[in-house]
Each structure stands twice: as C-alpha cells, then as structure tokens.
Design a protein around this motif. Structure first.
Motif, PDB file in Angstrom:
ATOM      1  N   TYR A   1       0.826  -1.207   0.000  1.00 12.02           N
ATOM      2  CA  TYR A   1       0.000   0.000   0.000  1.00 12.02           C
ATOM      3  C   TYR A   1       0.863   1.261   0.000  1.00 12.02           C
ATOM      4  N   ARG A   2       1.990   1.215   0.696  1.00 19.74           N
ATOM      5  CA  ARG A   2       2.883   2.378   0.670  1.00 19.74           C
ATOM      6  C   ARG A   2       3.428   2.609  -0.747  1.00 19.74           C
ATOM      7  N   ALA A   3       3.716   1.527  -1.460  1.00 16.91           N
ATOM      8  CA  ALA A   3       4.229   1.654  -2.823  1.00 16.91           C
ATOM      9  C   ALA A   3       3.161   2.196  -3.772  1.00 16.91           C
ATOM     10  N   SER A   4       1.886   2.025  -3.400  1.00 17.64           N
ATOM     11  CA  SER A   4       0.805   2.488  -4.273  1.00 17.64           C
ATOM     12  C   SER A   4       0.796   4.011  -4.421  1.00 17.64           C
ATOM     13  N   ALA A   5       1.466   4.704  -3.520  1.00 17.47           N
ATOM     14  CA  ALA A   5       1.538   6.169  -3.623  1.00 17.47           C
ATOM     15  C   ALA A   5       2.409   6.611  -4.787  1.00 17.47           C
ATOM     16  N   PHE A   6       3.152   5.662  -5.402  1.00 17.83           N
ATOM     17  CA  PHE A   6       4.103   6.022  -6.458  1.00 17.83           C
ATOM     18  C   PHE A   6       3.665   5.520  -7.842  1.00 17.83           C
ATOM     19  N   GLY A   7       2.463   4.965  -7.933  1.00 22.90           N
ATOM     20  CA  GLY A   7       1.975   4.493  -9.225  1.00 22.90           C
ATOM     21  C   GLY A   7       0.755   3.606  -9.049  1.00 22.90           C
ATOM     22  N   LYS A   8       0.305   3.035 -10.134  1.00 21.52           N
ATOM     23  CA  LYS A   8      -0.888   2.189 -10.098  1.00 21.52           C
ATOM     24  C   LYS A   8      -0.509   0.778  -9.658  1.00 21.52           C
ATOM     25  N   VAL A   9      -1.049   0.356  -8.512  1.00 16.80           N
ATOM     26  CA  VAL A   9      -0.727  -0.946  -7.944  1.00 16.80           C
ATOM     27  C   VAL A   9      -2.007  -1.757  -7.770  1.00 16.80           C
ATOM     28  N   LYS A  10      -1.910  -3.043  -8.081  1.00 17.25           N
ATOM     29  CA  LYS A  10      -2.989  -3.987  -7.824  1.00 17.25           C
ATOM     30  C   LYS A  10      -2.465  -5.086  -6.903  1.00 17.25           C
ATOM     31  N   LEU A  11      -3.356  -5.673  -6.136  1.00 18.52           N
ATOM     32  CA  LEU A  11      -2.990  -6.710  -5.166  1.00 18.52           C
ATOM     33  C   LEU A  11      -3.637  -8.020  -5.589  1.00 18.52           C
ATOM     34  N   LEU A  12      -2.846  -9.078  -5.654  1.00 21.02           N
ATOM     35  CA  LEU A  12      -3.337 -10.372  -6.128  1.00 21.02           C
ATOM     36  C   LEU A  12      -3.130 -11.432  -5.050  1.00 21.02           C
ATOM     37  N   ILE A  13      -4.201 -12.160  -4.729  1.00 18.44           N
ATOM     38  CA  ILE A  13      -4.165 -13.178  -3.679  1.00 18.44           C
ATOM     39  C   ILE A  13      -4.056 -14.556  -4.329  1.00 18.44           C
ATOM     40  N   PRO A  14      -3.004 -15.335  -4.031  1.00 17.51           N
ATOM     41  CA  PRO A  14      -2.824 -16.634  -4.686  1.00 17.51           C
ATOM     42  C   PRO A  14      -3.525 -17.785  -3.974  1.00 17.51           C
ATOM     43  N   MET A  15      -3.867 -18.802  -4.761  1.00 22.25           N
ATOM     44  CA  MET A  15      -4.362 -20.099  -4.271  1.00 22.25           C
ATOM     45  C   MET A  15      -5.616 -19.970  -3.407  1.00 22.25           C
ATOM     46  N   VAL A  16      -6.544 -19.141  -3.831  1.00 22.39           N
ATOM     47  CA  VAL A  16      -7.789 -18.976  -3.084  1.00 22.39           C
ATOM     48  C   VAL A  16      -8.722 -20.149  -3.378  1.00 22.39           C
ATOM     49  N   ALA A  17      -9.272 -20.724  -2.334  1.00 23.12           N
ATOM     50  CA  ALA A  17     -10.262 -21.801  -2.474  1.00 23.12           C
ATOM     51  C   ALA A  17     -11.534 -21.502  -1.696  1.00 23.12           C
ATOM     52  N   HIS A  18     -11.420 -20.618  -0.671  1.00 22.44           N
ATOM     53  CA  HIS A  18     -12.544 -20.350   0.225  1.00 22.44           C
ATOM     54  C   HIS A  18     -12.855 -18.855   0.238  1.00 22.44           C
ATOM     55  N   LEU A  19     -14.118 -18.542   0.299  1.00 21.42           N
ATOM     56  CA  LEU A  19     -14.529 -17.143   0.411  1.00 21.42           C
ATOM     57  C   LEU A  19     -13.983 -16.521   1.684  1.00 21.42           C
TER      58      LEU A  19
END
Length: 588
Positions: free
Chosen positions: A393-411
């Motif tokens: 989130y701190r890096a998001s102040a310097f450009g467009k950042v997206k967050l990706l969550i790996p290996m999701v199986a459960h809500l």
C-alpha cells in the motif's frame, strides 16, 4: 565420445557451451560467483573453515575415553587425514581461483569429482570410503554455514573472450535460478523437473534454452564437456562432432534473426484484425525486471512474484521497509503502467530457507503442493502478512498498484484478506503515510475457485487465472515430477472447460480477467484464449513479441465459433489442430 541425452524442453532455442556442474542434491549449498578482487579472500575463508573443522575433530579425539571402541578413534584419524590433505585443499582452491566458485560450491564440486572416482573403484572397502569424504566435506560446509560469505550476492563475472557456459545439475532451486539470472550461463540442463515446474518458469524468464527431466545428465556429463542444448527438441548433445556443431551454430544464427524480427513489433499495439484491443502484461520476479518488461512492449506487470524477495536470505524475512523499496522500484520502473503484486506464494516447489510452519518443508509433509502454502501460509503468519500489505500500500503512492491473492479456495480467505487490508489502510492513514486505493483480485488456480467464482467475484475487482496450478490440481499431476510430466495436458477437456467458465463468468460480472500462467505466453494457445474472450495476457517479457505477432493475425469473430467447437470435442487438441490450422491458412 559424443552421445545424446533427452528430456523435457522448457525454454526454446539453442545453446552451445562448456558444462559447469553444480553439486547434486547430495549436499545442498549456495552457488554463486566470487568477484576477482575477492577470490583470495574466498580461498582464505575455505582454509579457515577447514582449519576449524580440524580443531573440532582434534577436540573430539581428545575427548574419546579409553573404553570407547577403537574404531571410533580410527575414524576420526581418517577424517583428520582427509582434512589435512593438501592436495584436496589445493583442488578446492583451484575451483575458486579458476572458476570463481564460492567456497561452498568449490567444496561440493570437488566432492563430485572424488565421489565419481570412488564409485569406479573395484574394491568394496575403498569404494565405501566415499562416505568418509562426504562427511568431511559436510563438516567443513557446516563451519562455512555459520560465516558470512565474502560475496554478498552473485557477482557479475566478465567472461569476455572465454567459452560460453552451460549449467548442469540434478536440480536447481528457483532461488538459485534467480541468482544465476544475474550471472553468465547461456543455458541449463537438470535431471529432474517438469515443463511448468517453477524452475522451468524462471528459466524461460531468463530467456535461455533449457532442458529438464533428463534423469542422468548430471552424472553422464563431465566438467568442461562441450554441450549443445536443443531447447526446442528437448535434446542434449555432449561432445558433438564438428558437423553437428556447425549445424546447431547455424540454427543459433537463424534464431537470433527471428528474435530481431519479432523485436520490431514491441511497440506495435496488440490489436486483432477485427479491431479487438488486447493487453499484454509481463510476469516479473525482481524490481530490476521492470526494464525488460518496458523494452518488450508490455503495457504493465500482470504478475510480480513477491516470494523471490523472501528467498536466499539464510532464514531472515525481508522487513516492511525493504519490501516497500522493492515494490516502489518496480512501480517506478514501469513508468506509470500498472503493477500487479502477488502476495507471497511459498511452499510446494518454492520453499523458504526458514519457515515458522514446518509443514512447508518437503521433508515434513507428504504433499507440499497441497499443504500450508500461498494465502494459507500468509493468513497463518499475520505479522508477516501485515508487513507485506503495508509495504504494498505504501508503494501504491508512487503508481498504479494492484494486489493479487494466490491459491484462493474459500470465500473466507478473501474476507480475511480484505479485513486485513482495511486495518492496514487505517494504520497508514492514522500514521499519515501516503497510499492510494488498490484493486484486489484473486488467482484462480484451484477447481473449487471456479465453482465458487460467482461468489468470489462479488468481493474482488478482478481475477487472474494461473493455468500452471489449475492444470496441476485439475488433473492431479505434480508439475515438477518428470515421471508424470507426459500426463500434464493443457488441452484436457476439463482444463479448457474451467478456463472458459472462468473467463465467461468474469466478463459477465463486468470484472477484468487475465491469464498469467504459461499458456498465456505460448503462441499455440493464443488463438484459443482470445477466442474464449480473453483480452488480457500476462507472460514473461521474452514471450510477448511472439504472442503479439499471433494476435495481430487473429480475427476474434471467426475464432469464437471455432473455439466453441473445440470445447465440445472429445479430443480438443486434434480439433484445434484441424480447425485453427485451417483458420490460419485462410487468414494468411
């Protein structure tokens, strides 16, 4: 004598060079090159470790009581003789001085030489003395493990005027490959591994020819043998004849010309014949890879594998500030283009040096691919996870950042992550630390995620399909195991149905969808994926030109009905060859 070894082709092209053998899995050590200025310091480091091992054994011998078995003292004497053998130390020092190997690598390289000599002895007693050498080397390596190396990282070695080098090993960890990525090898060969093992994936990102799953290469190939790696056919030719060598050198030149031709497309927008815009993103492992992504014409980073910041650290995890600087460097390196950062995905074929959860270690779990890995591990280590989220989130102040969550199986995994991000944002706000809103997505890698995708899509901004694991979990195939590699089938009807369902559900929900697995970078699947409705691909930068060329020749209006026929077919691969092959002939 010339001979051939066959394996699994994982990175295309031809490489020709001299073999450099990395120690087998007998002893697990770090491998890196030492700068010329530090060579003698590294030799002294090795000798110091040897002397410390001698002192240990001498102290042990002094502690042996009179009633102890005579064989114990004799064994210690044998080990002392081996340690004090000047020929052995001189041979190890030669590896350091001539090859610039670090001390650990030099010791294990010399062990490989001696082990082969012992294996060839006819006398059973002498042959069994190999174990003594292994124990002696292990003791010196244990001493070295407690020291700081003379080189902090892999050194860039100047090989101008020298023969090109090929890496040969039983296996190469992804962490070692990241180090070798900054080094000098023009190709590599391993005994084990599959087409989509993580080691193979990183090899493709290095853009060097590679063959894995050869089973015996590291035992058959000798140090300094001339070797050809045919990354297209999966063949390894050792000590080739002059005629064969010249043929492959011609193929090398042809490949270089083809790459130069494709490179001219790098800044051409990826638009199909019928006007459909397609985004081509890059997969990266290190912030410095952003430059290669820009040069390849990527319109963003679709997958930043953050776990490589956690590897090769002798057990210490990166701090929040260190991660922040890395993410910031990647964001700034992309010059305003979006960067999707995947939260740390460790386990399976990417174990860490030190994990608080012992289950992640291969020796402690029957099936690490299905154990405590990726988001499961992150949620089990909330302190570590919060640090990573704050850094992102701190890096998001310097450009467009997206967050990706790996290996999701459960809500519940998504809900827990969203709650943690909410708290992190509040902490940063309270502290007056700059950040922006970050889009959050999930990786679709498990069949269960496809089944519950309508639920997941209500809570996330986008999805990214990781085809490597999706195929692995759908077909119950270990993608790193060469014994079952022939069963790993991207064209399997179940795999294609899951892919189409994921793309279709995301588009119907108005959510962005991308494919970031190896299928995205393989031109053989480009028409299929774009015909399924995919408009965002993410791949290694080196794969972008070939995929873009295929897209520029694609017509989605004609492809979509063909893809539906392929999906209904009992043999999708045969149907694709017939339907898409005919389509390509008409298109050109």
């Amino acid at each position: 004598m010339s001979f051939q070894v066959f394996g699994i082709p994982v990175s295309r092209g031809v490489a020709i060079g001299r073999a450099v053998l990395v120690a087998s899995s007998r002893i697990d050590v770090a491998h890196y090159f030492v700068p010329q200025a530090q060579v003698e310091q590294e030799v002294r480091r090795m000798l110091h470790a040897r002397d410390a091992a001698v002192s240990q054994l001498e102290s042990l011998k002094d502690d042996i009581t009179d009633d102890a078995p005579h064989e114990l003292g004799a064994l210690v004497d044998v080990h002392l003789l081996l340690l004090k053998d000047e020929d052995f130390s001189a041979a190890v020092a030669q590896w350091i001085r001539e090859r610039h190997y670090n001390a650990e690598w030099a010791l294990s390289a010399q062990l490989e030489v001696l082990a082969r000599q012992f294996d060839e002895m006819e006398d059973d007693y002498l042959r069994e003395r190999k174990a003594d050498v292994e124990q002696v080397v292990g003791r010196v390596l244990s001493v070295l493990a407690g020291e700081v190396s003379a080189a902090d990282a892999v050194a860039q070695r100047d090989f101008a005027g020298e023969d090109p080098l090929l890496l040969v090993a039983a296996d190469i960890s992804p962490a070692d490959l990241i180090q070798f990525k900054r080094s000098v090898f023009c190709g590599f060969i391993t005994d084990i591994g599959g087409k989509t093992s993580h080691t193979a994936i990183v090899a493709r990102s290095m853009d060097i020819p590679a063959v894995v799953g050869t089973r015996e290469a590291s035992r058959l190939i000798l140090q300094d043998d001339w070797v050809i790696v045919d990354g297209d056919a999966g063949a390894v030719i050792v000590n080739p004849s002059p005629i064969v060598l010249e043929e492959y050198r011609f193929r090398q030149r042809q490949s270089e010309l083809e790459r130069a031709r494709l490179a001219r497309l790098r800044f051409t927008p990826a638009v199909t014949l019928d006007g459909q815009k397609v985004e081509l993103h890059a997969n990266i492992e290190q912030p410095s890879d952003a430059a290669a992504a820009i040069d390849a014409g990527a319109v963003g980073v679709g997958l930043f594998r953050s776990e490589f910041l956690f590897m090769n650290r002798q057990g210490d995890l990166p701090s929040e500030d260190e991660q922040f600087e890395a993410y910031k460097a990647a964001v700034e390196g992309m010059k305003g283009l979006p960067v999707t950062i995947r939260t740390v995905d460790v386990g399976a074929d990417k174990p860490l040096d030190r994990l608080s959860a012992a289950e992640l270690r291969h020796e402690h779990v029957l099936n690490p691919a299905m154990g405590l890995r990726a988001i499961r591990w992150c949620l089990s280590e909330p302190t570590m996870f919060r640090q990573q989220l704050r850094a992102i989130y701190r890096a998001s102040a310097f450009g467009k950042v997206k967050l990706l969550i790996p290996m999701v199986a459960h809500l519940n995994e998504v809900r827990a992550t969203l709650e943690m991000t909410r708290r992190v944002k509040q902490q940063l706000l309270d502290a007056g630390i700059g950040h922006t809103d970050v889009q959050i997505g999930v990786m679709v890698e498990i069949p269960a995620a496809v089944v519950v995708l309508p639920l997941l899509l209500k809570h996330v901004d986008f999805i990214s399909i990781g085809t490597n694991d999706l195929i692995q979990y759908t077909l119950a195939i270990d993608r790193a195991d060469e014994a079952v590699a022939h069963l790993y089938d991207p064209w399997h009807p179940a795999v294609l149905q899951l892919l189409f369902q994921s793309i279709d559900l995301a588009r119907r929900a108005g959510k962005d969808v991308s494919v970031c697995g190896e299928m995205a970078g393989d031109p053989a699947f480009t028409d299929l994926l774009v015909g399924m409705g995919l408009r965002s691909f993410s791949m290694h930068p080196t794969q972008i030109p070939a995929v873009k060329q295929r897209l520029l020749r694609a017509d989605t209006q004609r492809l979509e009905p063909l893809v539906q026929e392929i999906l209904k077919s009992e043999d999708p691969k045969e149907a694709a060859d017939r339907l898409l092959g005919g389509y390509m002939q008409i298109a050109h």
